[in-house]
Design a protein around this motif. Structure first.
Motif, PDB file in Angstrom:
ATOM      1  N   ARG A 199      13.669  -6.320   2.622  1.00 36.83           N
ATOM      2  CA  ARG A 199      12.879  -5.604   1.608  1.00 36.83           C
ATOM      3  C   ARG A 199      13.802  -4.835   0.658  1.00 36.83           C
ATOM      4  N   ALA A 200      14.820  -4.208   1.221  1.00 40.36           N
ATOM      5  CA  ALA A 200      15.754  -3.448   0.387  1.00 40.36           C
ATOM      6  C   ALA A 200      16.482  -4.371  -0.590  1.00 40.36           C
ATOM      7  N   LEU A 201      16.858  -5.552  -0.119  1.00 41.04           N
ATOM      8  CA  LEU A 201      17.544  -6.505  -0.983  1.00 41.04           C
ATOM      9  C   LEU A 201      16.630  -6.990  -2.101  1.00 41.04           C
ATOM     10  N   ILE A 202      15.378  -7.303  -1.759  1.00 39.55           N
ATOM     11  CA  ILE A 202      14.429  -7.780  -2.763  1.00 39.55           C
ATOM     12  C   ILE A 202      14.160  -6.700  -3.814  1.00 39.55           C
ATOM     13  N   LYS A 203      13.994  -5.464  -3.374  1.00 36.62           N
ATOM     14  CA  LYS A 203      13.765  -4.370  -4.319  1.00 36.62           C
ATOM     15  C   LYS A 203      14.968  -4.168  -5.225  1.00 36.62           C
ATOM     16  N   ALA A 204      16.181  -4.296  -4.647  1.00 35.58           N
ATOM     17  CA  ALA A 204      17.395  -4.129  -5.444  1.00 35.58           C
ATOM     18  C   ALA A 204      17.498  -5.221  -6.505  1.00 35.58           C
ATOM     19  N   VAL A 205      17.127  -6.438  -6.136  1.00 31.27           N
ATOM     20  CA  VAL A 205      17.131  -7.526  -7.114  1.00 31.27           C
ATOM     21  C   VAL A 205      16.131  -7.240  -8.228  1.00 31.27           C
ATOM     22  N   GLY A 206      14.939  -6.737  -7.848  1.00 30.94           N
ATOM     23  CA  GLY A 206      13.929  -6.415  -8.846  1.00 30.94           C
ATOM     24  C   GLY A 206      14.393  -5.345  -9.816  1.00 30.94           C
ATOM     25  N   LEU A 235      16.130 -15.891  -2.434  1.00 33.52           N
ATOM     26  CA  LEU A 235      16.441 -16.332  -3.797  1.00 33.52           C
ATOM     27  C   LEU A 235      15.241 -17.017  -4.434  1.00 33.52           C
ATOM     28  N   HIS A 236      14.590 -17.901  -3.687  1.00 32.65           N
ATOM     29  CA  HIS A 236      13.410 -18.578  -4.213  1.00 32.65           C
ATOM     30  C   HIS A 236      12.243 -17.611  -4.386  1.00 32.65           C
ATOM     31  N   GLY A 237      12.146 -16.613  -3.506  1.00 35.05           N
ATOM     32  CA  GLY A 237      11.078 -15.641  -3.623  1.00 35.05           C
ATOM     33  C   GLY A 237      11.222 -14.764  -4.846  1.00 35.05           C
ATOM     34  N   CYS A 238      12.451 -14.337  -5.126  1.00 35.44           N
ATOM     35  CA  CYS A 238      12.697 -13.470  -6.277  1.00 35.44           C
ATOM     36  C   CYS A 238      12.667 -14.239  -7.595  1.00 35.44           C
ATOM     37  N   TYR A 239      13.029 -15.510  -7.550  1.00 43.37           N
ATOM     38  CA  TYR A 239      13.076 -16.331  -8.760  1.00 43.37           C
ATOM     39  C   TYR A 239      12.272 -17.611  -8.518  1.00 43.37           C
ATOM     40  N   PRO A 240      10.962 -17.552  -8.679  1.00 42.99           N
ATOM     41  CA  PRO A 240      10.097 -18.708  -8.392  1.00 42.99           C
ATOM     42  C   PRO A 240      10.486 -19.962  -9.176  1.00 42.99           C
ATOM     43  N   LEU A 241      11.113 -19.780 -10.343  1.00 43.24           N
ATOM     44  CA  LEU A 241      11.528 -20.935 -11.133  1.00 43.24           C
ATOM     45  C   LEU A 241      12.475 -21.826 -10.329  1.00 43.24           C
ATOM     46  N   LEU A 242      13.400 -21.224  -9.590  1.00 45.94           N
ATOM     47  CA  LEU A 242      14.349 -21.993  -8.794  1.00 45.94           C
ATOM     48  C   LEU A 242      13.640 -22.780  -7.702  1.00 45.94           C
ATOM     49  N   LYS A 243      12.646 -22.158  -7.083  1.00 50.55           N
ATOM     50  CA  LYS A 243      11.890 -22.846  -6.034  1.00 50.55           C
ATOM     51  C   LYS A 243      11.116 -24.028  -6.605  1.00 50.55           C
ATOM     52  N   GLU A 244      10.483 -23.813  -7.778  1.00 53.16           N
ATOM     53  CA  GLU A 244       9.703 -24.887  -8.387  1.00 53.16           C
ATOM     54  C   GLU A 244      10.587 -26.073  -8.745  1.00 53.16           C
ATOM     55  N   LEU A 245      11.749 -25.804  -9.317  1.00 53.48           N
ATOM     56  CA  LEU A 245      12.651 -26.894  -9.707  1.00 53.48           C
ATOM     57  C   LEU A 245      13.211 -27.604  -8.486  1.00 53.48           C
ATOM     58  N   SER A 246      13.477 -26.846  -7.419  1.00 53.24           N
ATOM     59  CA  SER A 246      13.989 -27.463  -6.201  1.00 53.24           C
ATOM     60  C   SER A 246      12.956 -28.379  -5.573  1.00 53.24           C
ATOM     61  N   GLU A 247      11.700 -27.924  -5.528  1.00 50.88           N
ATOM     62  CA  GLU A 247      10.635 -28.731  -4.934  1.00 50.88           C
ATOM     63  C   GLU A 247      10.367 -29.982  -5.755  1.00 50.88           C
ATOM     64  N   ASP A 248      10.563 -29.900  -7.082  1.00 47.71           N
ATOM     65  CA  ASP A 248      10.355 -31.062  -7.944  1.00 47.71           C
ATOM     66  C   ASP A 248      11.559 -31.985  -7.974  1.00 47.71           C
ATOM     67  N   GLY A 249      12.669 -31.559  -7.351  1.00 50.11           N
ATOM     68  CA  GLY A 249      13.876 -32.377  -7.345  1.00 50.11           C
ATOM     69  C   GLY A 249      14.665 -32.318  -8.635  1.00 50.11           C
ATOM     70  N   LEU A 261       0.821  -1.207   0.000  1.00 50.60           N
ATOM     71  CA  LEU A 261       0.000   0.000   0.000  1.00 50.60           C
ATOM     72  C   LEU A 261       0.852   1.253   0.000  1.00 50.60           C
ATOM     73  N   GLU A 262       1.988   1.203   0.680  1.00 53.66           N
ATOM     74  CA  GLU A 262       2.835   2.378   0.806  1.00 53.66           C
ATOM     75  C   GLU A 262       3.591   2.683  -0.474  1.00 53.66           C
ATOM     76  N   SER A 263       3.889   1.636  -1.253  1.00 53.79           N
ATOM     77  CA  SER A 263       4.728   1.822  -2.435  1.00 53.79           C
ATOM     78  C   SER A 263       3.880   1.754  -3.693  1.00 53.79           C
ATOM     79  N   SER A 264       3.779   2.850  -4.424  1.00 51.72           N
ATOM     80  CA  SER A 264       3.012   2.867  -5.671  1.00 51.72           C
ATOM     81  C   SER A 264       3.870   2.472  -6.858  1.00 51.72           C
ATOM     82  N   ALA A 265       5.187   2.420  -6.650  1.00 48.71           N
ATOM     83  CA  ALA A 265       6.099   2.071  -7.737  1.00 48.71           C
ATOM     84  C   ALA A 265       6.844   0.798  -7.400  1.00 48.71           C
ATOM     85  N   ALA A 266       6.108  -0.163  -6.918  1.00 51.36           N
ATOM     86  CA  ALA A 266       6.751  -1.414  -6.487  1.00 51.36           C
ATOM     87  C   ALA A 266       7.319  -2.160  -7.683  1.00 51.36           C
ATOM     88  N   THR A 267       8.446  -2.812  -7.485  1.00 52.91           N
ATOM     89  CA  THR A 267       9.067  -3.591  -8.535  1.00 52.91           C
ATOM     90  C   THR A 267       8.257  -4.862  -8.775  1.00 52.91           C
TER      91      THR A 267
END
Length: 376
Positions: A81-88, A181-195, A57-63
């Motif tokens: 939060r700062a790290l996630i925004k920087a990655v975005g 890392l998994h939050g910013c790149y969901p593909l990595l999380k999906e592949l990890s969970e699938d083995g 709600l606070e950020s109108s220019a969210a990545t």
């Protein structure tokens, strides 16, 4: 001689009872903690969801980066939060995404960005953490070797306490950076969970490489007396055959070379996850060796499975034999390190069971060596 032998056998039985009592106490403690941890995890999840909603709600220019933070434990959420925004921001500015890659190739490209690209925010975050942990461990190492033996004995309890704090920080940081890392790149999380792709292993090889050996060394230094007893036991017993181990029952006196070979690989690994995987594999191979031996001896499959079942009273003596035969000089501090950097949830599962078995075996042989030296 017979009287002394009988006394030592009685002491061994007493040690077994004490070991069983400690295991039961640990089980009760773990069960009590489980409910508390689950409640805290749920409260943390609700709090983080609320904070994420407020941030949106606070950020109108969210990545436009999809991030999930279930189970994350960080002391300073604003840094996360700062790290996630920087990655975005970095990903938005990056224009050279390779075309025509497979899913696995894309995952490798993402990790290469994060771990090798100097301009990537995660690269900087990992570098700062590695420097922090190496500096703190190196400071402890220097402190221990600046004084004489008596001064080191005085310093050792404080150093051991500080080492546990550093290990706890390492465990939490790695778990958190993996979640980011998994939050910013969901593909990595999906592949990890699938083995399909072990993101955690790849990240761990990079993360632990500058300081893992120093971390193990500091555990050896902090528990120098026990480590010395452990190494002395190896020197005295590594050449003995399984027939010399009186605590191993006859139907378990078999060839354990497969499990021993697996355990010996521990020294060639570079991450706690790899070391833990070898402990689990070696522990699983112990009853398999018994089963295969009795199958080769002509037992039926049903009978072989029956005689290969092991309780703690049978498993610990066999594990002691494996440890002596594997003859890994730093296994004791390696086990201490693994216990300290392994998350609580894993310690309650298969990994925790196998780690506890090896720890119990090492503690038992240390006490046996201590008793042996007292008789000399």
């Amino acid at each position: 001689i017979n009287a002394e032998y009988g006394r030592r056998r009685s002491q061994t039985a007493a040690n077994r009872l004490e070991l069983a009592r400690r295991q039961q106490e640990n089980l009760q403690i773990a069960q009590g903690l489980e409910a508390t941890l689950a409640k805290k995890a749920e409260q943390r999840k609700q709090r983080l969801e609320q904070e994420a909603a407020e941030e949106s709600l606070e950020s109108s220019a969210a990545t436009p980066v999809v991030c999930t933070f279930e189970g994350i434990l960080l002391a300073k959420m604003d840094q996360v939060r700062a790290l996630i925004k920087a990655v975005g921001v970095y990903d938005v500015q990056y224009k050279d995404w390779p075309m025509g890659q497979s899913v696995e190739e894309k995952a490798q490209t993402i990790l290469r960005w994060c771990l090798k690209e100097p301009h990537h925010p995660l690269y900087h975050a990992l570098g700062e953490a590695q420097h922090n942990f190496f500096y703190r461990l190196n400071t402890l190492d220097k402190k221990m070797y600046m004084g004489n033996a008596d001064e080191r004995d005085v310093l050792r309890p404080g150093v051991a306490a500080e080492l546990e704090m550093i290990s706890d920080d390492i465990m939490n940081y790695f778990r958190n950076i993996l979640t980011v890392l998994h939050g910013c790149y969901p593909l990595l999380k999906e592949l990890s969970e699938d083995g399909q792709y072990a993101t955690s292993n790849e990240l761990a090889r990079n993360f632990y490489s500058p300081f893992l050996k120093l971390l193990v060394k500091m555990y050896a230094t902090s528990y120098e007396e026990e480590h010395t007893l452990y190494q002395t036991y190896l020197h005295r017993n590594s050449s003995l055959s399984v027939e010399h181990y009186l605590d191993i029952r006859e139907n378990f006196k078999v060839d354990y070379s497969v499990a021993i070979a697996t355990l010996r690989k521990l020294g060639d690994t570079h991450t706690p996850e790899e070391k833990m995987a070898l402990l689990v594999q070696s522990n699983r191979e112990i009853p398999e060796c018994v089963y295969n031996h009795h199958i080769a001896s002509g037992f039926s499959e049903e009978k072989a499975r029956e005689v290969s079942c092991m309780g703690a009273d049978d498993l610990v003596p066999v594990t002691i034999y494996l440890i002596a035969q594997a003859n890994i000089p730093d296994l004791y501090p390696e086990l201490l390190m693994l216990y300290s950097v392994t998350p609580e949830e894993k310690l309650k599962g298969r990994e925790g069971y196998c780690l506890t078995n090896f720890q119990n075996a090492v503690f038992y042989l240390i006490e046996e060596q201590r008793s042996f030296l007292a008789l000399e």
